[in-house]
Design an enzyme around this catalytic site. Structure first.
Site, PDB file in Angstrom:
ATOM      1  N   TYR A   1       7.917  10.764  -0.948  1.00 30.91           N
ATOM      2  CA  TYR A   1       7.159   9.595  -0.495  1.00 30.91           C
ATOM      3  C   TYR A   1       7.496   9.111   0.906  1.00 30.91           C
ATOM      4  CZ  TYR A   1       5.975   9.396  -5.440  1.00 30.91           C
ATOM      5  OH  TYR A   1       5.535   9.709  -6.699  1.00 30.91           O
TER       6      TYR A   1
ATOM      7  N   ALA B   1       4.258   2.767   6.445  1.00 31.95           N
ATOM      8  CA  ALA B   1       5.582   2.961   5.850  1.00 31.95           C
ATOM      9  C   ALA B   1       6.455   3.906   6.667  1.00 31.95           C
ATOM     10  CB  ALA B   1       5.441   3.473   4.426  1.00 31.95           C
TER      11      ALA B   1
ATOM     12  N   LYS C   1      -9.342  -4.034   4.461  1.00 30.42           N
ATOM     13  CA  LYS C   1      -9.151  -3.107   5.588  1.00 30.42           C
ATOM     14  C   LYS C   1      -8.990  -1.668   5.097  1.00 30.42           C
ATOM     15  CE  LYS C   1      -4.770  -2.205   4.806  1.00 30.42           C
ATOM     16  NZ  LYS C   1      -4.077  -0.885   4.775  1.00 30.42           N
TER      17      LYS C   1
ATOM     18  N   ASP D   1      -3.965  -5.258  10.765  1.00 25.96           N
ATOM     19  CA  ASP D   1      -3.889  -4.195   9.770  1.00 25.96           C
ATOM     20  C   ASP D   1      -5.071  -3.239   9.890  1.00 25.96           C
ATOM     21  OD1 ASP D   1      -2.684  -2.835   7.728  1.00 25.96           O
ATOM     22  OD2 ASP D   1      -3.004  -4.366   6.194  1.00 25.96           O
TER      23      ASP D   1
ATOM     24  N   ARG E   1      -2.884   6.471   5.030  1.00 25.78           N
ATOM     25  CA  ARG E   1      -3.310   7.207   3.840  1.00 25.78           C
ATOM     26  C   ARG E   1      -4.809   7.070   3.614  1.00 25.78           C
ATOM     27  NH1 ARG E   1       0.082   5.363  -1.097  1.00 25.78           N
ATOM     28  NH2 ARG E   1       1.679   5.803   0.457  1.00 25.78           N
TER      29      ARG E   1
ATOM     30  N   VAL F   1      -1.335   7.206  -4.103  1.00 18.28           N
ATOM     31  CA  VAL F   1      -2.503   6.379  -4.427  1.00 18.28           C
ATOM     32  C   VAL F   1      -3.240   5.984  -3.153  1.00 18.28           C
ATOM     33  CG1 VAL F   1      -3.250   4.186  -5.405  1.00 18.28           C
ATOM     34  CG2 VAL F   1      -1.457   5.519  -6.538  1.00 18.28           C
TER      35      VAL F   1
END
Length: 322
Positions: A49, A132, A183, A236, A247, A267
């Site tokens: 991840y 992230a 968003k 964002d 993603r 996800v």
């Protein structure tokens, strides 16, 4: 001071945990699967991840949920939106809840509203332009925590502030939560534009009109207009619509290539959100054309050509809205 529980060892949860440790906090990262905990302890890397980010020696891991939150004032809930309701049901109601998922409840409503219905009195939302992989690497970033409970917002701000992460507070729970939700759909649309090779003019128009659509939705739900143009709105949107690390944007590109946009095991919140928002707009008579196009292309109801035509062949109108 008790350890800060970060509930969810995906990319975003791991990045938040790493950042909080760098900022001097005692942190426990909870993962549902004991085998993942064992791997994290052994390798000190979350290869699935958050690859390439070393996990600090001070960061602790556990699969014991009750132990992770014991004695804590609040916890960061960093699981996908579909996993939030069952996780909340297992937590003590006196715990402060900081919702970090950018998605909707099963009925299409806000996760913060659902948390209060379950019985939590202290709820906050964390959102902003926070990829992230960059947070995990310690690159400069900013985020916002919103809560009607100002003391909780200040506590979260203090816990997460670090030399590489600025944390702002807000009282606009609706705007901060739903800006992060909507968003994702716009990032999917941006990925479609890139995947189809439609050009920078098209992408700029998409982002601009997407922001207008976000504003229309957020104000209809009671958000403050300033929030639309803040970190959890425009900020964002820019990050997720433009970055190759996004993603949702990557999922849009995959969709344009005829591939499965949800492959890879992570996800893609925007895929689920688009359908829920399209249903809400239809039921309440709101015009969200980009949301509609993304939802119907993603579901297979419309072809890519039909989706593009639905936006380009709309009636002529003025840009300003009086």
């Amino acid at each position: 001071m008790s350890a800060l529980p970060v509930l969810g060892a995906g990319g975003w949860g791991t990045a938040l945990a790493v950042g909080a440790v760098r900022g001097g906090r005692d942190v426990t990262l909870w993962a549902r699967r004991p085998e993942l905990v064992a791997e994290l302890e052994r390798t000190r890397v979350n290869a699935d991840y958050l690859p390439g980010v070393p996990l600090p020696d001070a960061l602790r891991f556990t699969s014991d949920l009750s132990g992770a939150v014991r004695g804590a004032d609040f916890a960061l809930v960093v699981v996908p939106s579909v996993g939030v309701p069952p996780l909340l049901e297992q937590l003590p109601r006196e715990l402060g809840i900081v919702l970090c998922a950018k998605g909707l409840a099963p009925d299409g409503g806000q996760l913060s509203v659902l948390a209060r219905q379950i019985g939590f009195g202290r709820v906050a939302i964390l959102s902003g332009p926070n990829l992230a992989s960059e947070i995990g690497r310690g690159l400069p970033a900013a985020t916002v925590v919103a809560s009607a409970d100002h003391e909780l917002a200040l506590a979260v701000q203090s816990a997460l502030m670090s030399p590489s992460l600025r944390v702002y507070t807000s009282s606009d729970e609706v705007g901060v939560e739903l800006g992060g939700v909507l968003k994702n759909v716009m990032a999917l649309a941006a990925g479609l534009v890139d995947g189809l090779g439609l050009g920078d003019n098209a992408k700029a128009a998409l982002i601009t009109r997407g922001l207008r659509e976000m504003r229309r939705y957020l104000l209809a739900l009671g958000a403050q207009e300033d929030t639309v143009y803040g970190l959890s709105g425009l900020g964002d949107l820019v990050a997720t619509a433009a970055s190759p690390h996004s993603r949702n944007r990557s999922a849009g590109e995959a969709l344009a290539r005829g591939e499965n946009p949800g492959q890879g095991g992570q996800v893609v919140e925007g895929l689920r959100t688009a359908g829920l928002l399209d249903a809400w707009a239809t039921a309440h008579g709101h015009d969200l054309p980009i949301v509609r196009a993304v939802a119907r292309v993603a579901s297979g109801e419309w072809s890519l050509e039909t989706g593009i035509a639905s936006l380009m062949e709309r009636d002529a109108k003025a840009e300003e809205h009086r």
